[in-house]
Design an enzyme around this catalytic site. Structure first.
Site, PDB file in Angstrom:
ATOM      1  N   ASP A   1       0.867  -1.172   0.000  1.00  0.00           N
ATOM      2  CA  ASP A   1       0.000   0.000   0.000  1.00  0.00           C
ATOM      3  C   ASP A   1       0.912   1.234   0.000  1.00  0.00           C
ATOM      4  OD1 ASP A   1       0.891   0.364   2.620  1.00  0.00           O
ATOM      5  OD2 ASP A   1      -1.105   0.380   3.520  1.00  0.00           O
TER       6      ASP A   1
ATOM      7  N   CYS B   1       3.257  -2.990   3.967  1.00  0.00           N
ATOM      8  CA  CYS B   1       2.409  -1.841   4.310  1.00  0.00           C
ATOM      9  C   CYS B   1       3.178  -1.041   5.361  1.00  0.00           C
ATOM     10  CB  CYS B   1       1.019  -2.278   4.777  1.00  0.00           C
ATOM     11  SG  CYS B   1       0.953  -3.268   6.274  1.00  0.00           S
TER      12      CYS B   1
ATOM     13  N   THR C   1       3.101  -1.146   8.669  1.00  0.00           N
ATOM     14  CA  THR C   1       3.609  -2.003   9.749  1.00  0.00           C
ATOM     15  C   THR C   1       3.833  -3.457   9.323  1.00  0.00           C
ATOM     16  OG1 THR C   1       1.341  -2.551  10.355  1.00  0.00           O
ATOM     17  CG2 THR C   1       2.353  -0.681  11.514  1.00  0.00           C
TER      18      THR C   1
ATOM     19  N   GLY D   1      -1.380  -5.156   8.955  1.00  0.00           N
ATOM     20  CA  GLY D   1      -2.648  -5.208   8.218  1.00  0.00           C
ATOM     21  C   GLY D   1      -2.558  -6.170   7.048  1.00  0.00           C
TER      22      GLY D   1
ATOM     23  N   HIS E   1       9.931 -23.682   9.824  1.00  0.00           N
ATOM     24  CA  HIS E   1       8.923 -24.344  10.655  1.00  0.00           C
ATOM     25  C   HIS E   1       7.489 -24.145  10.173  1.00  0.00           C
ATOM     26  CE1 HIS E   1      11.575 -24.875  14.519  1.00  0.00           C
ATOM     27  NE2 HIS E   1      12.145 -25.348  13.421  1.00  0.00           N
TER      28      HIS E   1
ATOM     29  N   HIS F   1       7.055 -30.639  11.488  1.00  0.00           N
ATOM     30  CA  HIS F   1       6.424 -29.357  11.156  1.00  0.00           C
ATOM     31  C   HIS F   1       5.341 -29.511  10.090  1.00  0.00           C
ATOM     32  CE1 HIS F   1       9.326 -27.536  13.727  1.00  0.00           C
ATOM     33  NE2 HIS F   1      10.317 -28.091  13.050  1.00  0.00           N
TER      34      HIS F   1
HETATM   35  C1  RB5 Z   1      -1.699   3.029   6.359  1.00  0.00           C
HETATM   36  O1  RB5 Z   1      -1.642   4.274   6.952  1.00  0.00           O
HETATM   37  C2  RB5 Z   1      -1.404   1.943   7.367  1.00  0.00           C
HETATM   38  O2  RB5 Z   1      -2.483   1.786   8.227  1.00  0.00           O
HETATM   39  C3  RB5 Z   1      -1.093   0.649   6.674  1.00  0.00           C
HETATM   40  O3  RB5 Z   1      -0.010   0.823   5.822  1.00  0.00           O
HETATM   41  C4  RB5 Z   1      -0.708  -0.521   7.547  1.00  0.00           C
HETATM   42  O4  RB5 Z   1       0.293  -0.184   8.439  1.00  0.00           O
HETATM   43  C5  RB5 Z   1      -1.790  -1.257   8.177  1.00  0.00           C
HETATM   44  O5  RB5 Z   1      -1.578  -2.277   8.856  1.00  0.00           O
END
Ligand code: RB5
Length: 148
Positions: free
Chosen positions: A9, A66, A68, A71, A99, A134
């Site tokens: 994203d 993304c 983090t 998501g 694993h 596994h």
């Molecule tokens: C976008 O702002 C952010 O929410 C997305 O990239 C991600 O980190 C979601 O898990």
């Protein structure tokens, strides 16, 4: 591993481009399912597009980025047959291949730098599943999918 499907994203675009360059330099072909700009978008759309390409058998492994990585991993893991691992260290990136037979690596463009991310990508691409005990555990994950 000759080709990898990759998606992101807006929060993962910059890191995704670094990873594509890294993989291509290694001679690994990439197919990029988007997004292609920093305009705000919805990560589940790209998780879905990538997972469909793995489910169809066109690709064996994929990478989702993304902000983090979280998501993307949540969305990817809703797809049957997808075992997505959100990693931010090399030990986890290696172990999730050995694993868990992870077929999707999720990374956070706002969490890890390109150097660490590319090391994790290399481990994800190069490490084989250990099988043995596994395999049974991975099969149990598939059983849970069937129950739901
Ligand atoms: C976008 O702002 C952010 O929410 C997305 O990239 C991600 O980190 C979601 O898990």
């Amino acid at each position: 591993m000759k080709k990898i499907v990759i998606g992101c994203d807006h929060g993962g675009l910059e890191l995704k481009l670094e990873i594509i360059a890294h993989l291509n330099k290694r001679g690994i072909e990439t197919e990029d399912v988007g997004t292609y700009s920093t305009s705000s978008c919805n990560y589940p759309d790209y998780a879905r597009a990538l997972c469909k390409k793995i489910q169809s058998g066109e690709f064996q492994r994929g990478i989702l980025v993304c902000g983090t990585g979280i998501g993307m991993s949540m969305a990817a893991n809703k797809h049957k047959g997808i075992r997505a691992a959100c990693c931010s260290d090399t030990f986890s990136a290696r172990m999730t291949r050995m694993h868990n037979d992870a077929n999707v690596l999720c990374l956070g463009g706002r969490v890890v730098g390109a150097g660490l991310a590319c090391d994790m990508v290399d481990l994800f691409v190069d490490t084989e599943f250990e099988g043995g005990r596994h395999s049974q555990r991975v099969a149990m994950i598939a059983d849970i999918e069937s129950d739901n």
